[in-house]
Write an enzyme that holds these catalytic residues in place. Structure first.
Site, PDB file in Angstrom:
ATOM      1  N   GLY A 104       2.657   1.878  10.700  1.00 38.44           N
ATOM      2  CA  GLY A 104       3.604   2.985  10.514  1.00 38.44           C
ATOM      3  C   GLY A 104       4.331   3.398  11.786  1.00 38.44           C
ATOM      4  N   ASN A 162       0.873  -1.185   0.000  1.00 42.22           N
ATOM      5  CA  ASN A 162       0.000   0.000   0.000  1.00 42.22           C
ATOM      6  C   ASN A 162       0.907   1.231   0.000  1.00 42.22           C
ATOM      7  OD1 ASN A 162      -1.797   2.058   0.515  1.00 42.22           O
ATOM      8  ND2 ASN A 162      -2.263   1.428   2.617  1.00 42.22           N
ATOM      9  N   LYS A 186       0.117   4.279  -0.270  1.00 38.89           N
ATOM     10  CA  LYS A 186      -0.523   5.471   0.312  1.00 38.89           C
ATOM     11  C   LYS A 186      -0.315   6.685  -0.617  1.00 38.89           C
ATOM     12  CE  LYS A 186       0.101   3.365   4.776  1.00 38.89           C
ATOM     13  NZ  LYS A 186       0.107   3.481   6.213  1.00 38.89           N
TER      14      LYS A 186
HETATM   15  C1  PEP Z   1      -0.635  -0.085   6.032  1.00 43.45           C
HETATM   16  O1  PEP Z   1      -0.614   1.010   5.554  1.00 43.45           O
HETATM   17  O2  PEP Z   1      -1.609  -0.813   5.807  1.00 43.45           O
HETATM   18  C2  PEP Z   1       0.490  -0.527   6.861  1.00 43.45           C
HETATM   19  C3  PEP Z   1       0.406  -1.701   7.429  1.00 43.45           C
HETATM   20  O3  PEP Z   1       1.545   0.338   6.982  1.00 43.45           O
HETATM   21  P1  PEP Z   1       2.991  -0.013   7.614  1.00 43.45           P
HETATM   22  O4  PEP Z   1       3.458  -1.292   6.975  1.00 43.45           O
HETATM   23  O5  PEP Z   1       3.847   1.158   7.250  1.00 43.45           O
HETATM   24  O6  PEP Z   1       2.825  -0.167   9.089  1.00 43.45           O
END
Ligand code: PEP
Length: 251
Positions: free
Chosen positions: A172, A9, A11
């Site tokens: 995150g 993802n 984002k």
């Molecule tokens: C996410 O955005 O779904 C996610 C799990 O982010 P991260 O891996 O950065 O924690």
């Protein structure tokens, strides 16, 4: 019997040019990894170019969100008909959408039904907050999200879906849930609930990912849990080492 599945993802990161340059670098390497499915979920603007760049490889492409109506006066939204044919997956109900953009269980359910009606595979996100976790409410909250998300789906529609269990406090933050913790919640609050709703055959067919600070260093631990079938990866999917992460997920 469930093929593992890792999705990135991205984002709100990478311009269309940067997205294409990156995916041209990683797609041939991902394509060469047997026994696992992988996908990248770029921002909407980059989807057409990324889809063209991965054509001919087994790397999938997904959107990060979608509205449930097919067209009309919904300023700023993207519909299932616009995504259909362009990408295969769509992330729905991500905790950032729920927390920052007011998405509700009811709206997520409508989006899942709309995605399925347009041949898109939903990656349905569920997960509890830190407060809920510390109050011992994880199981009831996550089970409720799963029940709400899958309301009104037929067995065959449910079987197509992917679920991502993502504890909000692990997204995150660098603070990941332990593999054992994640595996237990996924079994008790996702797979068992799906079994209750759709029966064992369907529930056993559904792929369930863990998400929350997954890296190439910890993915193997998660994959060793019998009910974890892959990961939804945020930060670690933006770097070329995403390929190592996917490679390390193959047991
Ligand atoms: C996410 O955005 O779904 C996610 C799990 O982010 P991260 O891996 O950065 O924690």
């Amino acid at each position: 019997m469930r093929t593992p599945f890792i999705a990135g993802n991205w984002k709100m990161n990478k311009s269309p040019d940067a997205a294409v340059a990156f995916v041209r670098e990683i797609a041939p390497l991902l394509d060469a990894i047997d026994g696992i499915d992988s996908a990248v979920c770029p921002p909407y603007l980059a989807i057409p170019a990324v889809a063209a760049a991965v054509a001919g490889t087994k790397v999938g492409v997904g959107a990060q969100n979608m509205y449930f109506e097919t067209s009309g006066a919904y300023t700023g939204e993207i519909s299932p008909t616009m995504l259909q044919g362009l990408c295969r997956y769509v992330i729905l109900g991500h905790s950032e959408r729920r927390a920052l953009f007011g998405e509700t269980d009811e709206g997520v359910n409508k989006k899942i039904l709309a995605a399925l009606a347009h041949n898109l595979t939903p990656i349905v996100c569920v997960g509890e907050s830190l407060t809920q976790n510390e109050a011992g409410e994880t199981q009831s909250f996550v089970s409720g999200q799963v029940r709400a998300a899958f309301a009104g789906l037929s067995d065959w529609q449910a079987a197509v879906c992917v679920v991502a269990y993502e504890p909000i406090w692990a997204i995150g933050t660098g603070r990941s849930a332990s593999a054992q913790q994640a595996g237990d919640i996924i079994r008790t609050s996702v797979r068992d609930v799906l079994t209750d709703l759709f029966g064992s055959d369907t529930a056993q067919a559904i792929r369930i990912q863990y998400g929350g600070s997954v890296t190439e260093g910890n993915i193997a631990d998660y994959m060793s849990q019998p009910d974890i079938d892959g990961a939804l990866v945020g930060g670690a999917s933006l770097k070329p080492t995403f390929v190592d992460l996917v490679r390390s997920a193959v047991i």
